[in-house]
Motif scaffolding. Sequence first.
Motif, mmCIF file in Angstrom:
data_model
loop_
_atom_site.group_PDB
_atom_site.id
_atom_site.type_symbol
_atom_site.label_atom_id
_atom_site.label_comp_id
_atom_site.label_asym_id
_atom_site.label_seq_id
_atom_site.Cartn_x
_atom_site.Cartn_y
_atom_site.Cartn_z
ATOM 1 N N ASP A 47 0.812 -1.215 0.000
ATOM 2 C CA ASP A 47 0.000 0.000 0.000
ATOM 3 C C ASP A 47 0.848 1.269 0.000
ATOM 4 N N GLY A 48 2.174 1.116 -0.091
ATOM 5 C CA GLY A 48 3.057 2.264 -0.150
ATOM 6 C C GLY A 48 3.525 2.784 1.182
ATOM 7 N N HIS A 49 3.086 2.173 2.288
ATOM 8 C CA HIS A 49 3.485 2.603 3.621
ATOM 9 C C HIS A 49 4.360 1.528 4.270
ATOM 10 N N LEU A 50 5.420 1.964 4.943
ATOM 11 C CA LEU A 50 6.350 1.016 5.544
ATOM 12 C C LEU A 50 5.837 0.542 6.894
ATOM 13 N N ASP A 51 5.712 -0.771 7.020
ATOM 14 C CA ASP A 51 5.190 -1.416 8.222
ATOM 15 C C ASP A 51 6.336 -1.853 9.130
ATOM 16 N N LEU A 52 6.011 -2.309 10.326
ATOM 17 C CA LEU A 52 7.018 -2.681 11.317
ATOM 18 C C LEU A 52 6.828 -4.117 11.783
ATOM 19 N N TYR A 53 7.960 -4.777 12.057
ATOM 20 C CA TYR A 53 7.916 -6.110 12.671
ATOM 21 C C TYR A 53 8.896 -6.125 13.840
ATOM 22 N N LEU A 54 8.498 -6.770 14.930
ATOM 23 C CA LEU A 54 9.342 -6.892 16.122
ATOM 24 C C LEU A 54 9.393 -8.335 16.580
ATOM 25 N N THR A 55 10.582 -8.769 17.005
ATOM 26 C CA THR A 55 10.716 -10.089 17.616
ATOM 27 C C THR A 55 10.761 -9.951 19.136
ATOM 28 N N HIS A 56 10.276 -10.988 19.815
ATOM 29 C CA HIS A 56 10.200 -10.989 21.267
ATOM 30 C C HIS A 56 10.625 -12.346 21.828
ATOM 31 N N LEU A 57 10.627 -12.435 23.149
ATOM 32 C CA LEU A 57 10.948 -13.674 23.846
ATOM 33 C C LEU A 57 9.791 -14.660 23.725
ATOM 34 N N ASP A 58 10.089 -15.935 24.011
ATOM 35 C CA ASP A 58 9.013 -16.931 24.015
ATOM 36 C C ASP A 58 8.011 -16.611 25.127
ATOM 37 N N PHE A 59 6.818 -17.152 24.977
ATOM 38 C CA PHE A 59 5.675 -16.858 25.826
ATOM 39 C C PHE A 59 5.201 -15.414 25.643
ATOM 40 N N GLU A 60 5.670 -14.782 24.577
ATOM 41 C CA GLU A 60 5.145 -13.530 24.059
ATOM 42 C C GLU A 60 4.934 -13.753 22.560
ATOM 43 N N PHE A 61 4.546 -12.724 21.859
ATOM 44 C CA PHE A 61 4.303 -12.854 20.426
ATOM 45 C C PHE A 61 5.169 -11.848 19.670
ATOM 46 N N ASP A 62 5.803 -12.297 18.601
ATOM 47 C CA ASP A 62 6.379 -11.323 17.678
ATOM 48 C C ASP A 62 5.217 -10.493 17.129
ATOM 49 N N ARG A 63 5.495 -9.221 16.827
ATOM 50 C CA ARG A 63 4.409 -8.322 16.447
ATOM 51 C C ARG A 63 4.587 -7.766 15.044
#
Length: 585
Positions: free
Chosen positions: A331-347
């Motif tokens: 869509d032309g907009h830059l999105d974000l991804y984050l990694t996390h520890l287990d028992f959490e969720f990458d976002r």
Amino acid sequence: MIRPVEWKGVRLIGLTVFLATSILAGLLLAAQAASNGAPAVRFVDVASSAGIDFQHDNAASTEKYLIETMGAGAAWLDFDGDGLLDAYLVNSAVTAQYQPQKPLRSALYRNNGDGAFSDVTAKAGVAAEGLFGMGVAVADYDNDGDPDLFVAGYARSILYRNDGDGAFVDVTSEANVTNKGMWGSSAGWFDYDNDGRLDLVIANYLDWSEKNNLFCGDQRPGYRSYCHPNKYRGQTVTLYRNLGDGSFQDVSKKSGIAQQAGNGLGVVCFDFDDDGWMDVFVANDSMQNFLFRNRGDGTFEDVTLLAGVAFGENGEVEAGMGTDAADFDGDGHLDLYLTHLDFEFDRLYRNLGDGTFEDVTFRSKLGHDSFHVSGFGVRFVDYDNDGLRDIFAVNGHVLDNIPLFHANTKYAEPKSIYRNRGGAFENVTAHLGPDVSRDRVSRSAAFGDYDNDGDLDVLVGNNGQAAELLRNEGGNANRWLQINLVGTASNRDGVGARVKVVSGDLTQYDQRKGGGSYQSAHDPRLHFGLGSRDEVDVIEVRWPSGKTDRIASVKTNQVITIREGTGQVATSFPAIRTGGSKDVR
């Protein structure tokens, strides 16, 4: 004292039902992946056969110094200008509790052009001996045409200037970028004031030292653990402004980027609101993240809460580690991804184009799989060149004795590769070869086409283990295009340039970003997968200077160079054969 299960907010209460349903969901997803056809791509670890024999030493000790478990940076750079990516891997150093017989050194491997690499560390002068290294950032900060090397580390950092003769010079002191007393984790080069010179931002972690090292965990033998980050004060972000005379000015406080201490681990610089000024996102460990909006007047404002990327959708802090930005949905907009520890969720945060993001982790079918692993390095990468950006993450827990506390949690873990199927993602790790499913304590992940065959390979720094070079075999069965940018009025690397590629019914957007992943530096060329399309109709480059270049009718399956104000110019990126990759040119 705290128990190891409290590390980074891990919670065990109330998860039994979730785990059971997650396991069932995982089995169903795997069956679905097999039925709808997995991509014909494999990643093969060729580090040993390619001559990359780097072994990271994490200086592990019974004192459980926190610095032991956080590092292992990796980078791609063409240090000698021959059109081939070379590899750099970061090591640690001695501590009061660890005195190895041989000095610990980081390493530079020259790409020989035949699929093999040669260790040229000593000749190049970039061993970083004595530095407890973490991450690495690469850029041509002096605009002389040669990529320079910044190595972030505990208590200090090093800047190596590339003099273009195969050797580097340590210019840290004269450049004023020591970052003294700070625990530098990840770093990124970007031109925050659009003056044509690259500036440097550093995500700093904790105010930890050997003297204030605490005992965490249980007193039983083997049960001592690395402490939770909330046992220590955080540190502020460092911003160095490039003065253009070989030196930098610390503008951290003046710019407003250091108003609040954080537990910074990952950083990515990108223009999230498309106003022509690069912004800074910092992934913080066990506290809210930071999104610093560039006002365009030399200062930043913290818009994290307003933008919706401070926390996950449940409103709780998470263990932010690796991060990247890209347009995953076209869509032309830059999105974000984050990694996390287990028992959490990458976002996964989708950019709505109005200055805000929405958490689309579960809508995109990414939630369940990341719950069981601890993610570090990550990148949006079109590994199969189908025109959709996938997600490639490397994993590994932070506690080396975690099985004593979590029976179903491992210290070493497999990679996670999620294929973009048009908005929703599918975990295809199991289909991409045994080397990505092999358990490792991974930290950094640097992405680049080291063999110039049109698909992206991965250099992985593993904590306390040998590095991996995961060669992509089969990704170039689809068409592709790589774009090398050369700025003139803008910084020479073209960092901050926005690129639009149109090929028939497919339109893609990308930006030359700073930082990204975790403690990593990537191939400077922008990579576009194009499926079965033979030609690109239009390439549009919007430079930080405000200039725009447009190029029409470009054949696929090649690397091209675009110079600001000139357009496409001739450059050489030699194609090499490695025995497994298919040379499609």
